[in-house]
Design a protein around this motif. Sequence first.
Motif, PDB file in Angstrom:
ATOM      1  N   PRO A 489       0.804  -0.835   0.366  1.00 12.69           N
ATOM      2  CA  PRO A 489       0.530  -0.155   0.008  1.00 12.69           C
ATOM      3  C   PRO A 489       0.830   1.289   0.163  1.00 12.69           C
ATOM      4  CG  PRO A 489      -0.130  -0.858   2.068  1.00 12.69           C
ATOM      5  CD  PRO A 489       1.214  -1.919   1.344  1.00 12.69           C
ATOM      6  N   ALA A 490       0.498   2.321  -0.477  1.00  9.19           N
ATOM      7  CA  ALA A 490       0.864   3.674  -0.444  1.00  9.19           C
ATOM      8  C   ALA A 490       1.490   3.527   1.483  1.00  9.19           C
ATOM      9  CB  ALA A 490      -0.071   4.979  -0.500  1.00  9.19           C
ATOM     10  N   HIS A 491       2.105   4.643   1.263  1.00  7.95           N
ATOM     11  CA  HIS A 491       3.012   4.994   3.154  1.00  7.95           C
ATOM     12  C   HIS A 491       1.297   5.283   3.795  1.00  7.95           C
ATOM     13  CE1 HIS A 491       4.960   5.744   5.598  1.00  7.95           C
ATOM     14  NE2 HIS A 491       5.203   7.229   6.077  1.00  7.95           N
ATOM     15  N   ASN A 492       1.021   4.568   4.613  1.00  6.14           N
ATOM     16  CA  ASN A 492       0.314   5.410   5.968  1.00  6.14           C
ATOM     17  C   ASN A 492      -1.459   5.016   5.249  1.00  6.14           C
ATOM     18  OD1 ASN A 492       1.389   5.921   7.775  1.00  6.14           O
ATOM     19  ND2 ASN A 492       1.674   7.897   8.006  1.00  6.14           N
ATOM     20  N   THR A 493      -1.243   4.239   3.756  1.00  2.26           N
ATOM     21  CA  THR A 493      -2.779   4.096   4.172  1.00  2.26           C
ATOM     22  C   THR A 493      -2.381   2.133   4.281  1.00  2.26           C
ATOM     23  OG1 THR A 493      -1.887   3.659   1.405  1.00  2.26           O
ATOM     24  CG2 THR A 493      -3.126   5.525   2.397  1.00  2.26           C
ATOM     25  N   TYR A 494      -3.925   1.552   4.175  1.00  2.00           N
ATOM     26  CA  TYR A 494      -3.997   0.439   4.894  1.00  2.00           C
ATOM     27  C   TYR A 494      -4.155  -0.577   2.808  1.00  2.00           C
ATOM     28  CZ  TYR A 494      -5.321   0.425   9.276  1.00  2.00           C
ATOM     29  OH  TYR A 494      -5.584   0.649  10.425  1.00  2.00           O
ATOM     30  N   PRO A 495      -3.854  -1.565   3.361  1.00  2.03           N
ATOM     31  CA  PRO A 495      -4.014  -2.260   1.963  1.00  2.03           C
ATOM     32  C   PRO A 495      -5.071  -2.503   0.664  1.00  2.03           C
ATOM     33  CG  PRO A 495      -3.263  -3.917   3.261  1.00  2.03           C
ATOM     34  CD  PRO A 495      -3.368  -2.400   3.966  1.00  2.03           C
ATOM     35  N   ARG A 496      -4.933  -2.564  -0.321  1.00  2.18           N
ATOM     36  CA  ARG A 496      -6.543  -2.325  -0.968  1.00  2.18           C
ATOM     37  C   ARG A 496      -6.895  -4.023  -1.414  1.00  2.18           C
ATOM     38  NH1 ARG A 496      -8.610   3.002  -2.428  1.00  2.18           N
ATOM     39  NH2 ARG A 496      -8.316   3.859  -1.310  1.00  2.18           N
ATOM     40  N   ARG A 497      -5.562  -3.978  -2.507  1.00  2.92           N
ATOM     41  CA  ARG A 497      -5.342  -5.312  -3.030  1.00  2.92           C
ATOM     42  C   ARG A 497      -4.595  -6.847  -2.670  1.00  2.92           C
ATOM     43  NH1 ARG A 497      -7.529  -5.890  -8.019  1.00  2.92           N
ATOM     44  NH2 ARG A 497      -6.615  -7.301  -8.808  1.00  2.92           N
ATOM     45  N   PHE A 498      -5.220  -8.456  -2.268  1.00  2.85           N
ATOM     46  CA  PHE A 498      -4.263  -9.191  -1.890  1.00  2.85           C
ATOM     47  C   PHE A 498      -4.208  -9.915  -3.701  1.00  2.85           C
ATOM     48  CE2 PHE A 498      -6.544  -7.081   1.345  1.00  2.85           C
ATOM     49  CZ  PHE A 498      -5.548  -7.218   2.334  1.00  2.85           C
ATOM     50  N   SER A 536     -13.351  -8.056  -5.839  1.00  2.00           N
ATOM     51  CA  SER A 536     -12.997  -7.244  -6.626  1.00  2.00           C
ATOM     52  C   SER A 536     -11.429  -6.648  -6.022  1.00  2.00           C
ATOM     53  CB  SER A 536     -13.694  -6.189  -6.974  1.00  2.00           C
ATOM     54  OG  SER A 536     -13.481  -5.454  -5.647  1.00  2.00           O
ATOM     55  N   PHE A 537     -11.654  -6.705  -4.730  1.00  2.00           N
ATOM     56  CA  PHE A 537      -9.891  -6.351  -4.232  1.00  2.00           C
ATOM     57  C   PHE A 537      -9.212  -8.362  -4.157  1.00  2.00           C
ATOM     58  CE2 PHE A 537     -12.694  -8.065  -0.626  1.00  2.00           C
ATOM     59  CZ  PHE A 537     -13.892  -7.418  -1.215  1.00  2.00           C
ATOM     60  N   TYR A 538      -9.831  -8.756  -4.876  1.00  2.00           N
ATOM     61  CA  TYR A 538      -8.581 -10.394  -4.868  1.00  2.00           C
ATOM     62  C   TYR A 538      -8.028 -10.839  -6.140  1.00  2.00           C
ATOM     63  CZ  TYR A 538     -10.541 -11.665   0.081  1.00  2.00           C
ATOM     64  OH  TYR A 538     -11.343 -11.786   1.356  1.00  2.00           O
ATOM     65  N   GLN A 539      -6.824 -10.577  -5.879  1.00  2.00           N
ATOM     66  CA  GLN A 539      -6.336 -10.762  -7.708  1.00  2.00           C
ATOM     67  C   GLN A 539      -5.842 -12.094  -7.752  1.00  2.00           C
ATOM     68  OE1 GLN A 539      -2.914  -8.797  -9.431  1.00  2.00           O
ATOM     69  NE2 GLN A 539      -2.421 -10.816 -10.038  1.00  2.00           N
ATOM     70  N   VAL A 540      -6.516 -12.875  -8.116  1.00  2.00           N
ATOM     71  CA  VAL A 540      -5.958 -15.521  -8.474  1.00  2.00           C
ATOM     72  C   VAL A 540      -6.244 -15.299 -10.123  1.00  2.00           C
ATOM     73  CG1 VAL A 540      -7.426 -15.346  -6.565  1.00  2.00           C
ATOM     74  CG2 VAL A 540      -8.557 -15.061  -8.150  1.00  2.00           C
ATOM     75  N   PRO A 594      -3.458  -7.097  13.187  1.00  2.00           N
ATOM     76  CA  PRO A 594      -4.901  -6.736  12.408  1.00  2.00           C
ATOM     77  C   PRO A 594      -4.200  -6.885  10.859  1.00  2.00           C
ATOM     78  CG  PRO A 594      -3.211  -4.954  13.684  1.00  2.00           C
ATOM     79  CD  PRO A 594      -2.868  -5.655  14.267  1.00  2.00           C
ATOM     80  N   TRP A 595      -5.603  -7.417  10.376  1.00  2.00           N
ATOM     81  CA  TRP A 595      -5.372  -7.330   8.771  1.00  2.00           C
ATOM     82  C   TRP A 595      -4.827  -6.882   7.430  1.00  2.00           C
ATOM     83  CZ3 TRP A 595      -6.947  -4.885   5.082  1.00  2.00           C
ATOM     84  CH2 TRP A 595      -7.562  -3.356   5.431  1.00  2.00           C
ATOM     85  N   HIS A 596      -4.428  -6.022   8.354  1.00  2.00           N
ATOM     86  CA  HIS A 596      -3.565  -5.035   7.261  1.00  2.00           C
ATOM     87  C   HIS A 596      -1.804  -4.511   7.293  1.00  2.00           C
ATOM     88  CE1 HIS A 596      -3.702  -1.885  11.040  1.00  2.00           C
ATOM     89  NE2 HIS A 596      -5.258  -2.351  10.663  1.00  2.00           N
ATOM     90  N   GLU A 597      -1.302  -5.613   8.585  1.00  2.00           N
ATOM     91  CA  GLU A 597      -0.332  -6.133   8.303  1.00  2.00           C
ATOM     92  C   GLU A 597       0.306  -7.018   8.347  1.00  2.00           C
ATOM     93  OE1 GLU A 597       1.164  -4.983  12.826  1.00  2.00           O
ATOM     94  OE2 GLU A 597      -0.374  -3.430  12.708  1.00  2.00           O
ATOM     95  N   CYS A 598      -0.983  -8.256   7.341  1.00  2.00           N
ATOM     96  CA  CYS A 598      -0.164  -8.759   6.375  1.00  2.00           C
ATOM     97  C   CYS A 598       1.093  -8.803   5.828  1.00  2.00           C
ATOM     98  CB  CYS A 598      -1.644  -9.564   5.989  1.00  2.00           C
ATOM     99  SG  CYS A 598      -1.623  -9.347   3.674  1.00  2.00           S
ATOM    100  N   LEU A 599       1.517  -9.356   5.199  1.00  2.00           N
ATOM    101  CA  LEU A 599       3.177  -9.374   4.006  1.00  2.00           C
ATOM    102  C   LEU A 599       3.009  -8.846   2.896  1.00  2.00           C
ATOM    103  CD1 LEU A 599       6.267 -10.201   4.109  1.00  2.00           C
ATOM    104  CD2 LEU A 599       5.443 -12.239   3.514  1.00  2.00           C
TER     105      LEU A 599
END
Length: 614
Positions: A489-498, A536-540, A594-599
């Motif tokens: 994610p961009a600095h200081n934001t949460y991820p939007r896609r996995f 939509s937020f998953y890329q498979v 929390p979810w947003h700290e995933c690798l």
Amino acid sequence: MASSSSSSSTEHTKFSILASLFNWISKTKTSSRKRSKFRKFIDTFCSPSDYFSAVRLILPHLDRERGTYGLKESVLSVSLIEALGMSRDSPDAFKLINWRKGGANATGANAGNFSLVAAEVLQRRQGTTSGGLTIGELNGLLDKLASSENRGEKTSVLAALINKTNTQEMMWIIMIILKDLKLGISEKSIFHEFHPDAEDLFNVTCDLKLVCEKLRDRNQRHKRQDIEVGKAVRPQLAMRVSDAHAAWKKLHGKEVVVECKFDGDRIQIHKNGANVHYFSRNFLDHSEYAHGMSDIIVQNVLDERCILDGEMLVWDTSLNRFAEFGSNQEIANAARDGLDSDRQLCYVAFDILYVGDTSVIHQTLKERHELLRKVVKPVKGRLEILVPNGGLNAHRLPGEPYSSLIAYNMDDVEKFFKEAIENRDEGIVLKDLGSKWEPSDRSGKWLKLKPEYVRAGSDLDALIIGGYYGSGRRGGEVAQFLVGLAERPAHNTYPRRFISFCRVGNGLSDEELDTVVSKLKPYFRKNEYPKKSPPSFYQVTNNSKERPDVWIENPDKSIILSITSDIRTISSVVFSAPYSLRFPRIDRVRYDKPWHECLDVQSFIELVHSSNGT
Ligand code: ATP
């Protein structure tokens, strides 16, 4: 023990009798009662001149007389739907196709057991009276099923079977087709009850028909038979040990060779003049290797008749090393189609079992190594021999690890193992140089030592993005997860896609798994592929392996799992992330994270490159 004096013809015996035997054996607890019932069946209903007709139905996974049916559960479900004339949209058709997720009954007790779900569906369409099918007729129809080339033909054979059976019988036939009867009695016990020499004879011939024909009289012992060219032999196996110390202790006082554990296909090469066979561990003849290998074998195995034991691998000529596991089929097909490639099949012979007119399995490994040197002329990157101080080691550059070495003490083993890990090999194998080669033996003449799973700690924390239903005990319940890594994610934001990363199921206790599943259940959304695309937020990718049964609808409600794995990663063609993990395991559930700290994917790639030294 009763002698086999029956005059009944096996061919004319009704299959319903065998089906009752299966019912009885599967419900009985003690092994001795299971065995004696089997004996009674053989003595009463089978003729010694044709034991094979029945035994091949009892041990279907060992029968190589008819080819494969090409019917795993998914194709079988569609064929059954057609054979029963059902509409594909009917609830029962849905049940069959989705057999893993649950049967008709509210408890879903049959979920995950294909034959039970099929029986549920068949019950509503078949009577309880047997159609009188005989064992002979069943074998005839199964032959037809195996030889038919398209689904239409297979469907009509299944329809004929359904016509001639009741539900119980058809359920057992489905299990025969799937080659797993789940009777709770080992193949060893069946063999032993059939004839005291049956297992031995099967081990050196892998030929069930021959075993049944030769061993008609239980009271007449059979002279131990040696191996022969053209008949697959059940391979010598390795016992697993936990560390170098345990290995060294186990082989105490023996002369020991340590070898690299290559990661390919265990293949036995049988050469008889220009005729070459490639038998796998399951004694299937892999003729697809012939295009890429047979000329090399014919020209460089100097004896006319010979059996080699070894590993089929792929050699990368541009990188000058073995390619990672998993490309054998692709390269065999490329060789068949005459395509140019930097990669080629390469056979590493680590043992020799037969030379000229004699089996040499009774000689010591040290003597067999000498024979390997004499009989096989190595061709770099195509045909190699694994012997200490020679063979593959002859190409070794200074500083490169050895592939095979005599160990004089435990330090030698430890050093060899460490180098193997650094080289990202699968592990090492230790062998007693004074031992003979014994079919199917896992008693410790060969020991294997593999690296423990590395604990990747917080580095490999992936987010659950989907779930797969289990089978058997966990049928109808999510039992495995699809996990994803974040797009950075961009600095200081949460991820939007996995980005989907790997499928993982092992590692948690039943209780831990239940807790994760019940926490996530409110967010499960059924995967309605191809009608509906993933959230939509998953890329498979579109690969079927990556199609979970449910998606997690809200990633912000999901849970992070810490994943560990074999030290190697694999470049992924299945998942969206460029690398996936080999043998992944869940180390622990990170409720604390929390979810947003995933690798994120980039960090993971950096991690792969740094551990690969690139
Ligand atoms: P695994 O999954 O560990 O390969 P396995 O059950 O297939 O185990 P084992 O007999 O337990 O087979 O382990 C030995 C296997 O290792 C052989 O079947 C063979 O495929 C492979 N192997 C690789 N290199 C060697 C080697 N140098 N000597 C013997 N086996 C080797």
